[in-house]
Write a protein that holds these residues in place. Structure first.
Motif, PDB file in Angstrom:
ATOM      1  N   ILE A 215       3.006  38.161  41.806  1.00 47.10           N
ATOM      2  CA  ILE A 215       4.045  37.329  41.189  1.00 47.10           C
ATOM      3  C   ILE A 215       5.369  38.081  41.253  1.00 47.10           C
ATOM      4  CG2 ILE A 215       4.740  36.058  39.131  1.00 47.10           C
ATOM      5  CD1 ILE A 215       1.803  36.074  38.244  1.00 47.10           C
ATOM      6  N   ILE A 216       6.352  37.477  41.900  1.00 44.84           N
ATOM      7  CA  ILE A 216       7.653  38.115  42.104  1.00 44.84           C
ATOM      8  C   ILE A 216       8.740  37.233  41.502  1.00 44.84           C
ATOM      9  CG2 ILE A 216       9.290  38.998  43.810  1.00 44.84           C
ATOM     10  CD1 ILE A 216       6.930  39.305  45.754  1.00 44.84           C
TER      11      ILE A 216
ATOM     12  N   HIS B 198       3.932  33.671  31.443  1.00 44.85           N
ATOM     13  CA  HIS B 198       2.825  34.588  31.740  1.00 44.85           C
ATOM     14  C   HIS B 198       1.490  33.887  31.528  1.00 44.85           C
ATOM     15  CE1 HIS B 198      -0.284  37.482  30.500  1.00 44.85           C
ATOM     16  NE2 HIS B 198       0.302  38.353  31.308  1.00 44.85           N
ATOM     17  N   ASP B 199       1.340  33.263  30.376  1.00 42.15           N
ATOM     18  CA  ASP B 199       0.070  32.604  30.047  1.00 42.15           C
ATOM     19  C   ASP B 199      -0.148  31.363  30.913  1.00 42.15           C
ATOM     20  OD1 ASP B 199      -0.181  34.587  28.175  1.00 42.15           O
ATOM     21  OD2 ASP B 199       0.248  33.313  26.438  1.00 42.15           O
ATOM     22  N   ALA B 200       0.918  30.621  31.164  1.00 47.13           N
ATOM     23  CA  ALA B 200       0.791  29.391  31.957  1.00 47.13           C
ATOM     24  C   ALA B 200       0.326  29.683  33.379  1.00 47.13           C
ATOM     25  CB  ALA B 200       2.127  28.648  31.988  1.00 47.13           C
ATOM     26  N   LEU B 201       0.827  30.767  33.960  1.00 50.75           N
ATOM     27  CA  LEU B 201       0.470  31.096  35.349  1.00 50.75           C
ATOM     28  C   LEU B 201      -0.896  31.768  35.461  1.00 50.75           C
ATOM     29  CD1 LEU B 201       3.876  32.366  36.791  1.00 50.75           C
ATOM     30  CD2 LEU B 201       2.795  30.128  37.078  1.00 50.75           C
TER      31      LEU B 201
ATOM     32  N   ALA C 104       6.076  37.596  33.136  1.00 55.93           N
ATOM     33  CA  ALA C 104       4.995  37.011  33.935  1.00 55.93           C
ATOM     34  C   ALA C 104       4.783  37.740  35.249  1.00 55.93           C
ATOM     35  CB  ALA C 104       5.299  35.538  34.215  1.00 55.93           C
ATOM     36  N   ALA C 105       5.828  38.413  35.754  1.00 55.66           N
ATOM     37  CA  ALA C 105       5.825  38.935  37.118  1.00 55.66           C
ATOM     38  C   ALA C 105       5.244  40.344  37.218  1.00 55.66           C
ATOM     39  CB  ALA C 105       7.246  38.931  37.664  1.00 55.66           C
ATOM     40  N   HIS C 106       4.859  40.668  38.457  1.00 55.07           N
ATOM     41  CA  HIS C 106       4.505  42.046  38.786  1.00 55.07           C
ATOM     42  C   HIS C 106       5.743  42.829  39.203  1.00 55.07           C
ATOM     43  CE1 HIS C 106       0.621  39.847  39.720  1.00 55.07           C
ATOM     44  NE2 HIS C 106       0.284  40.703  38.775  1.00 55.07           N
ATOM     45  N   SER C 107       6.740  42.120  39.747  1.00 53.44           N
ATOM     46  CA  SER C 107       7.933  42.802  40.253  1.00 53.44           C
ATOM     47  C   SER C 107       9.118  41.855  40.256  1.00 53.44           C
ATOM     48  CB  SER C 107       7.678  43.347  41.667  1.00 53.44           C
ATOM     49  OG  SER C 107       7.388  42.282  42.562  1.00 53.44           O
TER      50      SER C 107
ATOM     51  N   VAL D 287      12.149  45.025  29.284  1.00 52.06           N
ATOM     52  CA  VAL D 287      10.917  44.247  29.421  1.00 52.06           C
ATOM     53  C   VAL D 287       9.744  45.179  29.686  1.00 52.06           C
ATOM     54  CG1 VAL D 287       9.714  42.558  30.874  1.00 52.06           C
ATOM     55  CG2 VAL D 287      12.072  42.128  30.158  1.00 52.06           C
ATOM     56  N   ARG D 288       9.986  46.189  30.513  1.00 51.12           N
ATOM     57  CA  ARG D 288       8.928  47.166  30.822  1.00 51.12           C
ATOM     58  C   ARG D 288       8.512  47.924  29.559  1.00 51.12           C
ATOM     59  NH1 ARG D 288      11.328  50.735  34.921  1.00 51.12           N
ATOM     60  NH2 ARG D 288      10.825  49.174  36.486  1.00 51.12           N
ATOM     61  N   GLY D 289       9.483  48.211  28.712  1.00 50.37           N
ATOM     62  CA  GLY D 289       9.191  48.982  27.506  1.00 50.37           C
ATOM     63  C   GLY D 289       8.550  48.169  26.399  1.00 50.37           C
ATOM     64  N   SER D 290       8.740  46.840  26.427  1.00 51.97           N
ATOM     65  CA  SER D 290       8.274  46.034  25.301  1.00 51.97           C
ATOM     66  C   SER D 290       7.133  45.071  25.623  1.00 51.97           C
ATOM     67  CB  SER D 290       9.442  45.216  24.737  1.00 51.97           C
ATOM     68  OG  SER D 290       9.944  44.318  25.725  1.00 51.97           O
ATOM     69  N   ALA D 291       7.113  44.521  26.832  1.00 53.75           N
ATOM     70  CA  ALA D 291       6.181  43.419  27.081  1.00 53.75           C
ATOM     71  C   ALA D 291       5.405  43.527  28.386  1.00 53.75           C
ATOM     72  CB  ALA D 291       6.948  42.088  27.064  1.00 53.75           C
ATOM     73  N   ASN D 292       5.938  44.237  29.362  1.00 56.99           N
ATOM     74  CA  ASN D 292       5.284  44.284  30.675  1.00 56.99           C
ATOM     75  C   ASN D 292       5.456  45.676  31.280  1.00 56.99           C
ATOM     76  OD1 ASN D 292       4.222  43.852  33.200  1.00 56.99           O
ATOM     77  ND2 ASN D 292       5.609  42.197  33.783  1.00 56.99           N
ATOM     78  N   PRO D 293       4.643  46.635  30.827  1.00 55.49           N
ATOM     79  CA  PRO D 293       4.828  48.032  31.256  1.00 55.49           C
ATOM     80  C   PRO D 293       4.655  48.263  32.748  1.00 55.49           C
ATOM     81  CG  PRO D 293       2.769  47.758  30.035  1.00 55.49           C
ATOM     82  CD  PRO D 293       3.536  46.494  29.868  1.00 55.49           C
ATOM     83  N   ASN D 294       3.986  47.341  33.437  1.00 49.14           N
ATOM     84  CA  ASN D 294       3.745  47.516  34.875  1.00 49.14           C
ATOM     85  C   ASN D 294       4.803  46.854  35.749  1.00 49.14           C
ATOM     86  OD1 ASN D 294       1.283  48.960  34.486  1.00 49.14           O
ATOM     87  ND2 ASN D 294       0.265  47.029  34.030  1.00 49.14           N
ATOM     88  N   LEU D 295       5.809  46.243  35.137  1.00 51.49           N
ATOM     89  CA  LEU D 295       6.860  45.587  35.912  1.00 51.49           C
ATOM     90  C   LEU D 295       7.618  46.625  36.736  1.00 51.49           C
ATOM     91  CD1 LEU D 295       8.448  42.908  36.434  1.00 51.49           C
ATOM     92  CD2 LEU D 295      10.001  43.643  34.605  1.00 51.49           C
TER      93      LEU D 295
END
Length: 269
Positions: A12-13, A117-120, A151-154, A179-187
């Motif tokens: 997901i980009i 994120h949840d929808a996808l 929702a994304a990976h990148s 966003v990386r620090g709060s909700a999506n650490p792998n972004l």
């Protein structure tokens, strides 16, 4: 087509830049079409209230009975929202101006940043056998854009080759870090692609030099030239790869798709 290493789940980009007119939607449509040309299955998620990605792929307003607004705020099923385009292997979750009120309506929701994120990740996504999901973000660092990043990976950043191009990029990078620090650490940052590039123009060359010296390998080798065919294609509601396959714009987006896939394959090894 490159020897594909297909992901177990779609990559997901989010295609984002808070500046308007930098080629986000053009890149989303034509990168998606180029990936399909290489044999991948792609879903384009139109998260811009202007709905230009939907229009650019020939989805008429009266066909958009369920949209990304419904996906985010009405708990609609993916299957009700996703539409097939005229290009085999390319689907779209369309948008309408209804999405313009989504930011305000999402604020009261405790899971407001995770709605996309949840929808996808509904189980129904599996039946499309997708390899890539591209999210066309609005030209702002709004809650819609945050949803895309969660929702994304990148994040892929189109950067117009013009004066002040790098201005505002620091704010986008800061949002990505938050966003990386709060909700999506792998972004991660997928990369920066220079758009509307004119090799005869000293300014374009200067912007490219500045971008590469400041951002290094984050900048894609491929640059997308300023090309009249790219500008004309949306009026025919088709990607430039369909409108004029031999144009410089088409060649650039094919090269960008192959470079993107090559980067993913290198990481996968």
């Amino acid at each position: 087509m490159l020897d594909a290493i297909r992901p177990k789940t779609p990559k997901i980009i989010a295609i984002a830049n808070q500046k308007g007119g930098v080629g986000k939607t053009t890149t989303a449509i034509n990168l998606g079409a180029a990936l399909v040309d290489d044999g991948y299955n792609v879903l384009l998620v139109d998260l811009d209230p202007q709905g230009n990605a939907s229009t650019g792929l020939g989805i008429e307003p009266d066909e958009r009975t369920h949209t990304t607004y419904d996906l985010l705020l009405e708990d609609s099923d993916l299957e009700d929202v996703i539409l097939k385009t005229d290009i085999d292997g390319l689907w779209i979750a369309p948008a309408t101006t209804d999405l313009s009120s989504a930011d305000i309506e999402m604020v009261a929701n405790e899971k407001r940043s995770f709605l996309l994120h949840d929808a996808l990740r509904q189980p129904a996504i599996d039946r499309y056998n997708l390899d890539y999901i591209l999210i066309d973000c609005p030209p702002s660092l709004s809650l819609l854009t945050v949803n895309a990043m969660v929702a994304a990976h990148s994040v892929l950043v189109p950067l117009q080759s013009e004066f002040f191009a790098l201005e505002g990029l620091s704010q986008l990078m800061l949002t990505i870090r938050e966003v990386r620090g709060s909700a999506n650490p792998n972004l991660r940052i997928e990369g920066v692609v220079l758009t509307m590039y004119d090799g005869r123009n000293n300014l374009s060359q200067q912007v490219e030099n500045d971008a590469r010296s400041n951002l290094g390998e984050l900048v894609f080798d491929t640059v997308v030239p300023r090309n009249v065919r790219v500008s004309e294609a949306p009026s025919f509601a088709i990607p430039v790869l369909e409108y004029d396959p031999s144009s410089k714009g088409s060649q650039a987006y094919r090269a960008l798709a192959q470079e993107l896939v090559s980067r993913h394959q290198a990481v996968a090894k």
